[in-house]
Design a protein around this motif. Sequence first.
Motif, short mmCIF file in Angstrom:
data_model
loop_
_atom_site.label_atom_id
_atom_site.label_comp_id
_atom_site.label_asym_id
_atom_site.label_seq_id
_atom_site.Cartn_x
_atom_site.Cartn_y
_atom_site.Cartn_z
N ALA A 86 -5.52 8.41 1.08
CA ALA A 86 -4.14 7.98 1.69
C ALA A 86 -2.88 8.87 1.01
CB ALA A 86 -3.71 6.50 1.16
N MET A 87 -2.92 9.29 -0.20
CA MET A 87 -2.14 10.33 -0.62
C MET A 87 -2.21 11.64 0.07
SD MET A 87 -3.16 9.55 -4.85
CE MET A 87 -2.34 11.20 -5.11
N VAL A 88 -3.26 11.96 0.53
CA VAL A 88 -3.43 13.34 1.06
C VAL A 88 -2.74 12.90 2.38
CG1 VAL A 88 -4.88 14.90 2.31
CG2 VAL A 88 -5.31 14.07 -0.03
N ASP A 89 -2.98 12.11 3.19
CA ASP A 89 -2.38 11.75 4.69
C ASP A 89 -0.74 11.74 4.45
OD1 ASP A 89 -3.12 11.41 7.52
OD2 ASP A 89 -1.83 10.17 7.27
N THR A 90 -0.44 10.77 3.45
CA THR A 90 0.92 10.75 3.26
C THR A 90 1.82 11.73 2.94
OG1 THR A 90 0.89 8.26 2.60
CG2 THR A 90 2.78 9.38 1.87
N ALA A 91 1.32 12.78 1.93
CA ALA A 91 1.93 13.85 1.39
C ALA A 91 2.05 15.13 2.44
CB ALA A 91 1.18 14.31 0.16
N ALA A 132 0.94 -1.28 0.01
CA ALA A 132 0.07 0.06 0.10
C ALA A 132 0.83 1.40 -0.12
CB ALA A 132 -1.02 0.03 1.17
N ARG A 133 2.06 1.15 0.70
CA ARG A 133 2.84 2.47 0.88
C ARG A 133 3.47 2.84 -0.52
NH1 ARG A 133 5.31 5.45 5.07
NH2 ARG A 133 6.25 7.21 3.83
N LEU A 134 3.87 1.60 -1.28
CA LEU A 134 4.65 2.00 -2.49
C LEU A 134 3.66 2.29 -3.55
CD1 LEU A 134 7.12 1.56 -4.27
CD2 LEU A 134 6.23 -0.88 -4.78
N ILE A 135 2.28 1.93 -3.47
CA ILE A 135 1.24 2.33 -4.31
C ILE A 135 1.09 3.90 -4.13
CG2 ILE A 135 -1.18 2.07 -4.98
CD1 ILE A 135 -0.85 -0.76 -4.38
N VAL A 136 0.81 4.24 -2.67
CA VAL A 136 0.50 5.55 -2.30
C VAL A 136 1.51 6.45 -2.65
CG1 VAL A 136 -0.07 7.18 -0.48
CG2 VAL A 136 -1.11 4.99 -0.60
N ASP A 137 2.76 6.25 -2.41
CA ASP A 137 3.78 7.16 -2.60
C ASP A 137 4.07 7.16 -4.28
OD1 ASP A 137 4.64 7.32 -0.24
OD2 ASP A 137 6.36 5.96 -0.10
N THR A 138 3.89 6.21 -5.00
CA THR A 138 3.97 6.43 -6.33
C THR A 138 2.90 7.23 -6.88
OG1 THR A 138 4.80 3.96 -6.61
CG2 THR A 138 3.79 4.97 -8.65
#
Length: 247
Positions: free
Chosen positions: A88-93, A40-46
């Motif tokens: 997930a993108m928003v929270d990660t970024a 999931a993390r790799l997908i979101v970071d990408t």
Amino acid sequence: MPRADRGGGQDGPPDPGSVAELLWRTAAEPGRKARHRLSARLIVDTAVSLADAEGLGPLSMQRVAGELGCTAMALYRHVPGKDHLVAAMVDTATGRPPAPADPPGGWRAEVETWVDALWDLYLRHPWMTKAPTTGAPVGPNELAWFEALLSPLARSGLDRAELVPIATFVSGAVRDLARVATELDPAGAAEYGEVLARHLDPGRFPVLCSLAGTDGFDEDEDGDVTPVVRSGVRRLLDGIEGRPGSH
């Protein structure tokens, strides 16, 4: 109307529980550079990298899958669908909030530092201002930012019942003005005063006409919205600071 890019055939926004589960699980996984196995993390970071480069519009599960060299179905084993992915993108970024100054400069300086940091975050990731808001924050990073704003406001003398509304207003104002800043055409902004001068009737718009050519309403302005943010925040904090019992 169901979205074609959502897995599972669900209608409407995803439920907060499933979003929260994905966000906290993603945050606990190693970052993109730490592993190559699909996660999931790799997908979101990408997906974040793609959105930074291309915006949120072209983003799709298929687009992310193509970047990773796998099928879209492989992504759905880790991320339920595009709505979950964007959350997930928003929270990660978003990352971690700014740390309070050492030594601390008081609750007001802490709020202003928070606002400046959030403003810079949105300018680095303009797509974030276009991500749909379907509910209150549930991810670890967004919650950390909200806590970092609530903490100084709690020391300002505001009633406890006012903390969340005021914090929501501040964060919402920064987000919306950042959206304006990233969409505004500087060339058009420079012509704004000239356009108004040709069309405004002083009898109908007396205040607007009286402001033409003054600070904050100048036909030579370059469209920078930053002063608007800082001025609005200062006036809001002036009001809080001037209340009886504030400190």
